[in-house]
Design a protein around this motif. Structure first.
Motif, mmCIF file in Angstrom:
data_model
loop_
_atom_site.group_PDB
_atom_site.id
_atom_site.type_symbol
_atom_site.label_atom_id
_atom_site.label_comp_id
_atom_site.label_asym_id
_atom_site.label_seq_id
_atom_site.Cartn_x
_atom_site.Cartn_y
_atom_site.Cartn_z
ATOM 1 N N ALA A 189 3.915 -1.768 11.618
ATOM 2 C CA ALA A 189 3.991 -0.809 11.442
ATOM 3 C C ALA A 189 3.501 -1.012 9.646
ATOM 4 O O ALA A 189 2.738 -0.265 9.105
ATOM 5 N N ILE A 190 3.727 -1.792 8.608
ATOM 6 C CA ILE A 190 3.156 -2.663 7.715
ATOM 7 C C ILE A 190 1.290 -2.045 8.026
ATOM 8 O O ILE A 190 0.729 -2.073 7.293
ATOM 9 N N SER A 191 1.487 -2.837 9.015
ATOM 10 C CA SER A 191 -0.077 -2.723 8.689
ATOM 11 C C SER A 191 -0.799 -1.571 9.278
ATOM 12 O O SER A 191 -2.103 -0.773 9.090
ATOM 13 N N VAL A 192 -0.214 -1.151 10.040
ATOM 14 C CA VAL A 192 -1.231 0.656 9.514
ATOM 15 C C VAL A 192 -1.003 1.251 9.365
ATOM 16 O O VAL A 192 -1.802 1.783 8.624
ATOM 17 N N ALA A 193 0.105 1.117 8.283
ATOM 18 C CA ALA A 193 0.475 2.067 6.756
ATOM 19 C C ALA A 193 -0.835 1.681 5.899
ATOM 20 O O ALA A 193 -1.389 2.465 5.026
ATOM 21 N N ILE A 194 -1.153 0.213 5.772
ATOM 22 C CA ILE A 194 -1.953 -0.283 4.887
ATOM 23 C C ILE A 194 -3.503 0.427 5.683
ATOM 24 O O ILE A 194 -4.568 0.231 4.714
ATOM 25 N N GLY A 195 -3.745 -0.046 6.686
ATOM 26 C CA GLY A 195 -4.676 0.217 7.736
ATOM 27 C C GLY A 195 -5.359 1.654 7.502
ATOM 28 O O GLY A 195 -6.720 1.736 6.467
ATOM 29 N N LEU A 196 -4.219 2.989 7.496
ATOM 30 C CA LEU A 196 -4.830 3.913 7.024
ATOM 31 C C LEU A 196 -5.150 4.605 5.961
ATOM 32 O O LEU A 196 -5.803 4.988 5.575
ATOM 33 N N LEU A 197 -4.087 3.606 5.169
ATOM 34 C CA LEU A 197 -4.300 3.603 3.425
ATOM 35 C C LEU A 197 -5.860 3.006 3.298
ATOM 36 O O LEU A 197 -6.122 3.498 2.400
ATOM 37 N N ALA A 198 -6.436 1.770 3.948
ATOM 38 C CA ALA A 198 -7.956 1.784 3.125
ATOM 39 C C ALA A 198 -8.627 2.301 3.863
ATOM 40 O O ALA A 198 -9.640 2.778 3.102
ATOM 41 N N ILE A 199 -8.288 3.270 4.954
ATOM 42 C CA ILE A 199 -9.165 4.322 5.713
ATOM 43 C C ILE A 199 -9.858 5.514 4.548
ATOM 44 O O ILE A 199 -10.682 5.463 4.280
ATOM 45 N N LEU A 200 -8.660 5.816 3.607
ATOM 46 C CA LEU A 200 -7.903 6.557 3.138
ATOM 47 C C LEU A 200 -8.803 6.285 1.807
ATOM 48 O O LEU A 200 -9.680 7.298 1.338
ATOM 49 N N ILE A 201 -9.018 5.155 1.137
ATOM 50 C CA ILE A 201 -9.493 4.686 0.114
ATOM 51 C C ILE A 201 -10.952 5.095 0.317
ATOM 52 O O ILE A 201 -11.702 4.395 -0.175
ATOM 53 N N ILE A 202 -11.259 3.874 1.283
ATOM 54 C CA ILE A 202 -12.463 3.928 1.838
ATOM 55 C C ILE A 202 -14.192 4.921 2.069
ATOM 56 O O ILE A 202 -14.893 5.488 2.044
ATOM 57 N N SER A 203 -12.604 5.851 2.824
ATOM 58 C CA SER A 203 -13.673 7.057 2.888
ATOM 59 C C SER A 203 -13.777 7.671 1.038
ATOM 60 O O SER A 203 -14.655 8.004 1.380
#
Length: 427
Positions: free
Chosen positions: A38-52
């Motif tokens: 769950a934490i990995s998914v949340a961090i991954g989605l946040l990373a995708i948002l910031i990178i985009s």
């Protein structure tokens, strides 16, 4: 009575006991794996948002400028009244001196190399220094949005000419200017110090930043004292009966009400009934205060409850009155939690868009507001305006505006964490 000592001891070495232990350990590992996933998914989605956002908006933090020598002829600019000169012709003359062989049919395309406000920038420079009249003014002005996109690599040169906003001739002119060293790409300070504009190369967040500041200031001045006073009364003075229970339930419900409902309330009460100025930070701050008030009350009550009863008993035991006990002992100890919750509530209010749209804080404002009664926008509504604009330059500005808003939110949450760690006391 059953004699528990007569029970036979459990044999933990049996196969059944070993199987039970394995199942328990496996269940523990699964639970840990679910949490890590769950934490990995949340961090991954946040990373995708910031990178985009960074990939789309980084180009808005720099701008393309072109240095041009403008001949300030006394025939076009009167020394006695330099503000009323024919600066459109001055700008065109400066460009024609750079490209003397350009036919008259291409003069319009040549003029589109610079921002449409170049004539006003030249005018302001001449008014500031009239001694240049009769001579030459060397000035660096922003390039137009299509040229800016070309310089940043966002316009593909190999695209067919009829499918891009920059013509082949303009690309040749730009390459000549770049070869002469007249093209520069400095940091875009205008993103922070310019107000909104219809031209992407000139648009900035200054008006929205000032408007958000005024709105949050009004929100804080209204919601903070009222929220603390209401929480103190409910926690320390109010009798415990069905009426106070009803009030507590409604406060908790108000904290979960969608923000657009508060916008409708502000539209009906503050604008239509009370006749307050539309698009003003005063109205926006009052609407945000209505949203933030339940959060502050809940946080303040939780902070007051966290104070040990011994503090109250000790204060009352040495002769303090109830209000002295609250103001001198309980409230100062609860301030860290109250400030933390208040700052987080204000950070949430900073990012609200729907209520501000309903009260008109999405108008086209070309200058920062001078006070809480002047028409203004806010950071989230400015981002909304840019996202709805057709020019390609506003795409990068939208992402850059979101990054700036996230930066302010991170700063406010960091301040809340710092205050909590600095002022927090343990017993």
């Amino acid at each position: 009575m059953v004699d528990v000592t007569a029970r036979s001891p459990i044999d933990w070495s049996t196969t059944a006991a070993a199987n039970r232990r394995r199942r328990r350990y496996a269940a523990n590992r699964r639970l840990q794996a679910y949490g890590i996933a769950a934490i990995s998914v949340a961090i991954g989605l946040l990373a995708i948002l910031i990178i985009s956002l960074v990939a789309t908006g980084y180009s808005a933090f720099v701008k393309t400028e072109i240095t041009v020598d403008f001949p300030i002829s006394s025939e076009l600019v009167d020394a006695d009244d330099p503000a009323s000169g024919n600066y459109r012709v001055v700008v065109r003359s400066g460009l024609e001196e750079l490209f003397p062989d350009v036919p008259q049919s291409d003069a319009r395309a040549l003029g589109q190399m610079l921002t449409n406000n170049a004539q006003f920038m030249v005018r302001d420079a001449v008014v500031a220094d009239p001694s240049v009249i009769g001579g030459t003014l060397t000035l660096t002005v922003p390039a137009s949005d299509p040229i800016d996109q070309l310089n940043k690599g966002l316009v593909a040169r190999d695209t067919p000419e009829d499918q891009r906003r920059v013509s082949n001739q303009q690309i040749e002119w730009f390459d000549e200017l770049e070869a002469e060293g007249r093209v520069s790409t400095p940091f875009n300070w205008g993103l922070f110090f310019n107000a909104d504009s219809r031209f992407p190369e000139l648009a900035g967040l200054a008006g929205a930043i000032v408007g958000s500041f005024y709105a949050l200031l009004v929100c804080f001045l209204v919601s903070f004292p009222i929220g603390i006073a209401a929480a103190i009364y409910l926690e320390e003075f109010a009798p415990k009966n069905r009426w106070t229970d009803l009030i507590e339930v409604n406060i908790n419900n108000l904290a979960a009400v969608p923000s657009i409902v508060f916008g409708l309330l502000g539209l009906a009460v503050f604008l239509n009934f009370l006749g307050m100025p539309r698009s003003a930070p005063l109205v926006g701050g009052l609407v945000l205060a209505l949203m933030t008030l339940p959060t502050i009350i809940i946080v303040t009550r939780a902070s007051l409850k966290a104070i040990p009863p011994s503090i109250r008993e000790a204060a009352l035991g040495v002769g303090a009155s109830k209000h002295q006990m609250i103001l001198h002992h309980v409230l100062p100890l609860a301030i860290p939690g109250i400030l933390t919750g208040t700052i987080i509530g204000l950070a949430q209010a900073l990012g609200e868009t729907a209520p501000l749209l309903l009260i008109g804080m999405n108008a086209f404002i070309t200058s920062p507001p001078g006070g809480i009664l002047d028409a203004s926008t806010a950071l989230p509504t400015q981002i909304f305006i840019w996202a709805d604009s057709p020019e390609r330059g506003f795409v990068a500005l939208t992402s850059a505006g979101i990054l700036v808003l996230l930066g302010f939110l991170i700063i406010m949450n960091s301040i809340a964490i710092f205050l909590r760690q600095r002022l927090e006391r343990t017993w």
